[in-house]
Design a protein around this motif. Sequence first.
Motif, PDB file in Angstrom:
ATOM      1  N   GLN A   1       9.352   7.111  -5.701  1.00 33.19           N
ATOM      2  CA  GLN A   1       9.533   5.733  -5.263  1.00 33.19           C
ATOM      3  C   GLN A   1       8.216   5.061  -4.876  1.00 33.19           C
ATOM      4  O   GLN A   1       8.205   3.866  -4.554  1.00 33.19           O
ATOM      5  CB  GLN A   1      10.501   5.681  -4.076  1.00 33.19           C
ATOM      6  CG  GLN A   1      11.920   6.109  -4.432  1.00 33.19           C
ATOM      7  CD  GLN A   1      12.858   6.049  -3.251  1.00 33.19           C
ATOM      8  OE1 GLN A   1      12.504   5.603  -2.163  1.00 33.19           O
ATOM      9  NE2 GLN A   1      14.081   6.523  -3.445  1.00 33.19           N
ATOM     10  N   SER A   2       7.122   5.810  -4.889  1.00 30.02           N
ATOM     11  CA  SER A   2       5.825   5.236  -4.528  1.00 30.02           C
ATOM     12  C   SER A   2       5.357   4.279  -5.610  1.00 30.02           C
ATOM     13  O   SER A   2       5.666   4.454  -6.790  1.00 30.02           O
ATOM     14  CB  SER A   2       4.788   6.359  -4.333  1.00 30.02           C
ATOM     15  OG  SER A   2       5.194   7.237  -3.301  1.00 30.02           O
ATOM     16  N   VAL A   3       4.615   3.273  -5.202  1.00 28.90           N
ATOM     17  CA  VAL A   3       4.180   2.237  -6.143  1.00 28.90           C
ATOM     18  C   VAL A   3       2.677   2.034  -6.046  1.00 28.90           C
ATOM     19  O   VAL A   3       2.068   2.239  -4.994  1.00 28.90           O
ATOM     20  CB  VAL A   3       4.902   0.903  -5.862  1.00 28.90           C
ATOM     21  CG1 VAL A   3       6.393   1.034  -6.094  1.00 28.90           C
ATOM     22  CG2 VAL A   3       4.633   0.426  -4.434  1.00 28.90           C
ATOM     23  N   ALA A   4       2.082   1.642  -7.165  1.00 26.90           N
ATOM     24  CA  ALA A   4       0.657   1.319  -7.195  1.00 26.90           C
ATOM     25  C   ALA A   4       0.483  -0.168  -6.908  1.00 26.90           C
ATOM     26  O   ALA A   4       1.153  -0.999  -7.530  1.00 26.90           O
ATOM     27  CB  ALA A   4       0.064   1.661  -8.561  1.00 26.90           C
ATOM     28  N   PRO A   5      -0.380  -0.546  -5.960  1.00 30.53           N
ATOM     29  CA  PRO A   5      -0.546  -1.957  -5.622  1.00 30.53           C
ATOM     30  C   PRO A   5      -1.146  -2.788  -6.750  1.00 30.53           C
ATOM     31  O   PRO A   5      -0.986  -4.000  -6.787  1.00 30.53           O
ATOM     32  CB  PRO A   5      -1.472  -1.927  -4.399  1.00 30.53           C
ATOM     33  CG  PRO A   5      -2.178  -0.605  -4.497  1.00 30.53           C
ATOM     34  CD  PRO A   5      -1.200   0.331  -5.122  1.00 30.53           C
ATOM     35  N   SER A   6      -1.843  -2.136  -7.690  1.00 30.29           N
ATOM     36  CA  SER A   6      -2.421  -2.839  -8.838  1.00 30.29           C
ATOM     37  C   SER A   6      -2.594  -1.849  -9.979  1.00 30.29           C
ATOM     38  O   SER A   6      -2.505  -0.626  -9.784  1.00 30.29           O
ATOM     39  CB  SER A   6      -3.768  -3.476  -8.473  1.00 30.29           C
ATOM     40  OG  SER A   6      -4.689  -2.479  -8.045  1.00 30.29           O
TER      41      SER A   6
ATOM     42  N   VAL B   1       0.285  14.236  -0.833  1.00 32.39           N
ATOM     43  CA  VAL B   1      -1.123  13.987  -1.175  1.00 32.39           C
ATOM     44  C   VAL B   1      -1.519  14.787  -2.405  1.00 32.39           C
ATOM     45  O   VAL B   1      -2.223  14.288  -3.290  1.00 32.39           O
ATOM     46  CB  VAL B   1      -2.027  14.320   0.028  1.00 32.39           C
ATOM     47  CG1 VAL B   1      -3.499  14.212  -0.357  1.00 32.39           C
ATOM     48  CG2 VAL B   1      -1.728  13.371   1.185  1.00 32.39           C
ATOM     49  N   GLN B   2      -1.046  16.031  -2.493  1.00 33.51           N
ATOM     50  CA  GLN B   2      -1.334  16.843  -3.670  1.00 33.51           C
ATOM     51  C   GLN B   2      -0.735  16.237  -4.934  1.00 33.51           C
ATOM     52  O   GLN B   2      -1.253  16.441  -6.032  1.00 33.51           O
ATOM     53  CB  GLN B   2      -0.799  18.264  -3.459  1.00 33.51           C
ATOM     54  CG  GLN B   2      -1.624  19.087  -2.477  1.00 33.51           C
ATOM     55  CD  GLN B   2      -1.014  20.450  -2.220  1.00 33.51           C
ATOM     56  OE1 GLN B   2       0.183  20.577  -1.976  1.00 33.51           O
ATOM     57  NE2 GLN B   2      -1.831  21.483  -2.277  1.00 33.51           N
ATOM     58  N   ALA B   3       0.345  15.479  -4.771  1.00 31.50           N
ATOM     59  CA  ALA B   3       0.981  14.817  -5.913  1.00 31.50           C
ATOM     60  C   ALA B   3       0.274  13.518  -6.295  1.00 31.50           C
ATOM     61  O   ALA B   3       0.710  12.818  -7.204  1.00 31.50           O
ATOM     62  CB  ALA B   3       2.450  14.540  -5.599  1.00 31.50           C
ATOM     63  N   GLY B   4      -0.809  13.199  -5.579  1.00 34.95           N
ATOM     64  CA  GLY B   4      -1.580  12.010  -5.908  1.00 34.95           C
ATOM     65  C   GLY B   4      -1.106  10.750  -5.229  1.00 34.95           C
ATOM     66  O   GLY B   4      -1.467   9.643  -5.635  1.00 34.95           O
ATOM     67  N   ILE B   5      -0.299  10.900  -4.169  1.00 35.44           N
ATOM     68  CA  ILE B   5       0.229   9.739  -3.463  1.00 35.44           C
ATOM     69  C   ILE B   5      -0.668   9.403  -2.272  1.00 35.44           C
ATOM     70  O   ILE B   5      -1.035  10.281  -1.493  1.00 35.44           O
ATOM     71  CB  ILE B   5       1.664   9.997  -2.957  1.00 35.44           C
ATOM     72  CG1 ILE B   5       2.555  10.488  -4.106  1.00 35.44           C
ATOM     73  CG2 ILE B   5       2.240   8.755  -2.309  1.00 35.44           C
ATOM     74  CD1 ILE B   5       2.650   9.533  -5.269  1.00 35.44           C
ATOM     75  N   GLY B   6      -1.019   8.137  -2.132  1.00 36.62           N
ATOM     76  CA  GLY B   6      -1.752   7.702  -0.949  1.00 36.62           C
ATOM     77  C   GLY B   6      -0.803   7.604   0.234  1.00 36.62           C
ATOM     78  O   GLY B   6       0.255   6.988   0.126  1.00 36.62           O
TER      79      GLY B   6
ATOM     80  N   GLY C   1      -3.946   0.731 -12.331  1.00 35.94           N
ATOM     81  CA  GLY C   1      -4.995   1.725 -12.197  1.00 35.94           C
ATOM     82  C   GLY C   1      -5.217   2.213 -10.779  1.00 35.94           C
ATOM     83  O   GLY C   1      -5.986   3.153 -10.562  1.00 35.94           O
ATOM     84  N   ALA C   2      -4.560   1.585  -9.801  1.00 32.41           N
ATOM     85  CA  ALA C   2      -4.725   1.997  -8.408  1.00 32.41           C
ATOM     86  C   ALA C   2      -3.856   3.210  -8.104  1.00 32.41           C
ATOM     87  O   ALA C   2      -2.892   3.504  -8.816  1.00 32.41           O
ATOM     88  CB  ALA C   2      -4.369   0.846  -7.469  1.00 32.41           C
ATOM     89  N   ARG C   3      -4.210   3.900  -7.059  1.00 33.09           N
ATOM     90  CA  ARG C   3      -3.445   5.069  -6.642  1.00 33.09           C
ATOM     91  C   ARG C   3      -2.092   4.634  -6.085  1.00 33.09           C
ATOM     92  O   ARG C   3      -1.997   3.638  -5.366  1.00 33.09           O
ATOM     93  CB  ARG C   3      -4.230   5.814  -5.559  1.00 33.09           C
ATOM     94  CG  ARG C   3      -3.666   7.176  -5.192  1.00 33.09           C
ATOM     95  CD  ARG C   3      -4.520   7.797  -4.099  1.00 33.09           C
ATOM     96  NE  ARG C   3      -4.137   9.160  -3.850  1.00 33.09           N
ATOM     97  CZ  ARG C   3      -4.587   9.882  -2.815  1.00 33.09           C
ATOM     98  NH1 ARG C   3      -5.435   9.346  -1.969  1.00 33.09           N
ATOM     99  NH2 ARG C   3      -4.201  11.122  -2.654  1.00 33.09           N
ATOM    100  N   ARG C   4      -1.051   5.375  -6.438  1.00 31.38           N
ATOM    101  CA  ARG C   4       0.272   5.059  -5.911  1.00 31.38           C
ATOM    102  C   ARG C   4       0.298   5.265  -4.399  1.00 31.38           C
ATOM    103  O   ARG C   4      -0.275   6.205  -3.880  1.00 31.38           O
ATOM    104  CB  ARG C   4       1.333   5.932  -6.572  1.00 31.38           C
ATOM    105  CG  ARG C   4       1.641   5.555  -8.015  1.00 31.38           C
ATOM    106  CD  ARG C   4       2.766   6.412  -8.552  1.00 31.38           C
ATOM    107  NE  ARG C   4       2.410   7.822  -8.584  1.00 31.38           N
ATOM    108  CZ  ARG C   4       3.286   8.826  -8.568  1.00 31.38           C
ATOM    109  NH1 ARG C   4       4.583   8.577  -8.492  1.00 31.38           N
ATOM    110  NH2 ARG C   4       2.878  10.074  -8.624  1.00 31.38           N
ATOM    111  N   GLN C   5       0.977   4.363  -3.711  1.00 31.58           N
ATOM    112  CA  GLN C   5       1.049   4.393  -2.253  1.00 31.58           C
ATOM    113  C   GLN C   5       2.482   4.605  -1.794  1.00 31.58           C
ATOM    114  O   GLN C   5       3.422   4.103  -2.409  1.00 31.58           O
ATOM    115  CB  GLN C   5       0.515   3.082  -1.663  1.00 31.58           C
ATOM    116  CG  GLN C   5      -0.928   2.775  -2.011  1.00 31.58           C
ATOM    117  CD  GLN C   5      -1.903   3.755  -1.386  1.00 31.58           C
ATOM    118  OE1 GLN C   5      -1.753   4.119  -0.214  1.00 31.58           O
ATOM    119  NE2 GLN C   5      -2.894   4.167  -2.156  1.00 31.58           N
ATOM    120  N   LEU C   6       2.619   5.339  -0.707  1.00 36.15           N
ATOM    121  CA  LEU C   6       3.936   5.540  -0.106  1.00 36.15           C
ATOM    122  C   LEU C   6       4.488   4.200   0.357  1.00 36.15           C
ATOM    123  O   LEU C   6       3.794   3.434   1.030  1.00 36.15           O
ATOM    124  CB  LEU C   6       3.811   6.497   1.081  1.00 36.15           C
ATOM    125  CG  LEU C   6       5.103   6.966   1.736  1.00 36.15           C
ATOM    126  CD1 LEU C   6       5.854   7.884   0.796  1.00 36.15           C
ATOM    127  CD2 LEU C   6       4.798   7.697   3.037  1.00 36.15           C
ATOM    128  N   ALA C   7       5.704   3.908  -0.027  1.00 35.32           N
ATOM    129  CA  ALA C   7       6.317   2.632   0.356  1.00 35.32           C
ATOM    130  C   ALA C   7       7.565   2.927   1.176  1.00 35.32           C
ATOM    131  O   ALA C   7       7.498   3.557   2.215  1.00 35.32           O
ATOM    132  CB  ALA C   7       6.639   1.818  -0.894  1.00 35.32           C
TER     133      ALA C   7
END
Length: 235
Positions: A78-83, A118-123, A85-91
């Motif tokens: 369910q995490s989304v990237a703000p733009s 974090v290991q999954a690449g989520i900010g 190429g950006a890193r996906r962020q926890l929402a």
Amino acid sequence: MRSSRDPQTLADGTTVLDRMARILATRGIDQSAVDALPDNVEPNSALEALSTGMLPRYRDAVAQHPQVLAWVRQVAGQSVAPSIGARRQLATGPSLLMAGVVGAGKTHEAYGAVRALVQAGIGVRWRATTAADLYAELRPSSGTDSERVLAAYGRVPLLILDDLGAAKSSEFVEEQTYRLINRRYNHMLPTLITTNLPIGALRAYLGDRVASRLRQMTTRVEFEPVDRRRLQHAA
């Protein structure tokens, strides 16, 4: 036109690279060793940076409980990237209520879940506190803005609330818990809650308002009634 990659020339006719080489030589540093370093070295990975901010005991925590791992996958999905190429962020996302005896491994699993994200690449922007420490921070005192403290815990994207039910029950405890849980419930913010109380006893401790919201916002995770700390000590 000089390329931005061309060595910059200083007033004395030398280049920046020449000047750097002389400085390294005077300090006994081998220039070839510096040249051999890759250009894209990052001093700290995201996981290393996360571990630095964690309690030492949980810096190597690994989530293993199937329901906790399922939560990690769901929240990561369910995490989304703000733009682009950006890193996906926890929402927004679901929460967990982890219940079990003292030493069952609940806190270890909670910290392990954060590391897994974090290991999954989520900010991940997160906070962790015990319920007792939270109430201590929220009690009125000179020089403390309790409303700002509560707001910080209420709006952080991911919160670990450890040992819910360990503090002595009171009107203050019930009210502050309600305000925190209600905010996170309304904004659908992931919360990892641990408790030593049987899930059925939380209503008596927290009141109907909190218990009702926890029932809707969390998945209950029951841990085996085994004190792992005592077993490790005995071994």
